[in-house]
Design a protein around this motif. Structure first.
Motif, mmCIF file in Angstrom:
data_model
loop_
_atom_site.group_PDB
_atom_site.id
_atom_site.type_symbol
_atom_site.label_atom_id
_atom_site.label_comp_id
_atom_site.label_asym_id
_atom_site.label_seq_id
_atom_site.Cartn_x
_atom_site.Cartn_y
_atom_site.Cartn_z
ATOM 1 N N ASP A 29 0.827 -1.209 0.000
ATOM 2 C CA ASP A 29 0.000 0.000 0.000
ATOM 3 C C ASP A 29 0.859 1.256 0.000
ATOM 4 N N ALA A 30 2.138 1.112 0.341
ATOM 5 C CA ALA A 30 3.068 2.240 0.381
ATOM 6 C C ALA A 30 4.489 1.697 0.242
ATOM 7 N N LEU A 31 5.394 2.598 -0.147
ATOM 8 C CA LEU A 31 6.808 2.267 -0.298
ATOM 9 C C LEU A 31 7.614 3.064 0.714
ATOM 10 N N LEU A 37 17.523 8.377 0.445
ATOM 11 C CA LEU A 37 17.314 7.692 -0.834
ATOM 12 C C LEU A 37 15.922 7.955 -1.424
ATOM 13 N N ALA A 38 15.077 8.623 -0.680
ATOM 14 C CA ALA A 38 13.679 8.786 -1.083
ATOM 15 C C ALA A 38 13.489 9.570 -2.372
ATOM 16 N N GLU A 39 14.437 10.403 -2.726
ATOM 17 C CA GLU A 39 14.327 11.171 -3.967
ATOM 18 C C GLU A 39 15.141 10.562 -5.110
ATOM 19 N N ALA A 40 15.702 9.390 -4.895
ATOM 20 C CA ALA A 40 16.475 8.726 -5.954
ATOM 21 C C ALA A 40 15.566 8.463 -7.152
ATOM 22 N N PRO A 41 16.052 8.714 -8.351
ATOM 23 C CA PRO A 41 15.219 8.544 -9.541
ATOM 24 C C PRO A 41 14.562 7.163 -9.659
ATOM 25 N N ALA A 42 15.284 6.106 -9.331
ATOM 26 C CA ALA A 42 14.711 4.756 -9.452
ATOM 27 C C ALA A 42 13.547 4.567 -8.486
ATOM 28 N N PHE A 43 13.697 5.055 -7.255
ATOM 29 C CA PHE A 43 12.639 4.905 -6.254
ATOM 30 C C PHE A 43 11.411 5.724 -6.645
ATOM 31 N N ARG A 44 11.622 6.957 -7.082
ATOM 32 C CA ARG A 44 10.501 7.806 -7.491
ATOM 33 C C ARG A 44 9.796 7.224 -8.718
ATOM 34 N N ALA A 45 10.576 6.659 -9.635
ATOM 35 C CA ALA A 45 9.992 6.062 -10.837
ATOM 36 C C ALA A 45 9.108 4.869 -10.476
ATOM 37 N N LEU A 46 9.564 4.042 -9.540
ATOM 38 C CA LEU A 46 8.749 2.900 -9.119
ATOM 39 C C LEU A 46 7.466 3.386 -8.455
ATOM 40 N N ARG A 48 5.859 6.157 -8.954
ATOM 41 C CA ARG A 48 4.951 6.655 -10.009
ATOM 42 C C ARG A 48 4.330 5.494 -10.783
ATOM 43 N N ARG A 49 5.146 4.515 -11.124
ATOM 44 C CA ARG A 49 4.668 3.360 -11.883
ATOM 45 C C ARG A 49 3.557 2.627 -11.137
ATOM 46 N N LEU A 50 3.737 2.460 -9.829
ATOM 47 C CA LEU A 50 2.771 1.722 -9.015
ATOM 48 C C LEU A 50 1.679 2.610 -8.413
ATOM 49 N N ARG A 51 1.858 3.925 -8.556
ATOM 50 C CA ARG A 51 0.925 4.903 -7.976
ATOM 51 C C ARG A 51 0.772 4.705 -6.461
ATOM 52 N N LEU A 52 1.917 4.572 -5.796
ATOM 53 C CA LEU A 52 1.919 4.366 -4.351
ATOM 54 C C LEU A 52 2.642 5.518 -3.654
ATOM 55 N N PRO A 53 2.212 5.853 -2.445
ATOM 56 C CA PRO A 53 2.898 6.897 -1.689
ATOM 57 C C PRO A 53 4.260 6.428 -1.190
ATOM 58 N N CYS A 54 5.156 7.395 -1.030
ATOM 59 C CA CYS A 54 6.506 7.127 -0.519
ATOM 60 C C CYS A 54 6.599 7.601 0.918
#
Length: 120
Positions: A29-31, A37-46, A48-54
């Motif tokens: 339900d969340a990542l 590391l929360a602003e790392a491009p790979a983490f943000r991309a995932l 967005r892809r999953l439409r889950l909050p960080c």
């Protein structure tokens, strides 16, 4: 609420993280990941892809968690046996329980663990 916690190298891609999530069971339900590391491009991309909050996790919250697995590298660099497990547990809130211990992506660049808690 189920939180997927991640630890990863700077060279990890969104596919690395997605693979680790799939290997852990895949439903969240969340990542969560360490705050730095929360602003790392790979983490943000995932996310967005999953439409889950960080949920960024501060260092003190990581080190306060008891993890079921122990990585010497994680212990030395982050003060916890598993960044993924600690991030998942911390973000899931007080009384959270680990559903899946950390698993490693096929490329070895990311780990993921799942925790369940009441934090929303």
């Amino acid at each position: 609420m189920i939180v997927a916690g991640f630890g990863f190298r700077q060279s990890a891609t969104a596919d690395s993280l997605a693979d680790a999530l799939a290997r852990s069971g895949g439903a969240a339900d969340a990542l969560a990941t360490p705050a730095d590391l929360a602003e790392a491009p790979a983490f943000r991309a995932l996310a967005r892809r999953l439409r889950l909050p960080c949920r960024p996790v501060e260092p003190a919250a990581l080190t306060a968690q008891a993890t079921s697995t122990q990585s010497p590298a994680s212990r030395a660099s982050r003060g916890t046996g598993s960044v993924a497990e600690a991030a998942a547990l911390a973000a899931a809130g007080p009384g959270a329980r680990l559903l899946s211990p950390r698993v490693i992506s096929a490329d070895g660049r990311a780990t993921c663990a799942l925790a369940e808690g009441a934090s929303g």
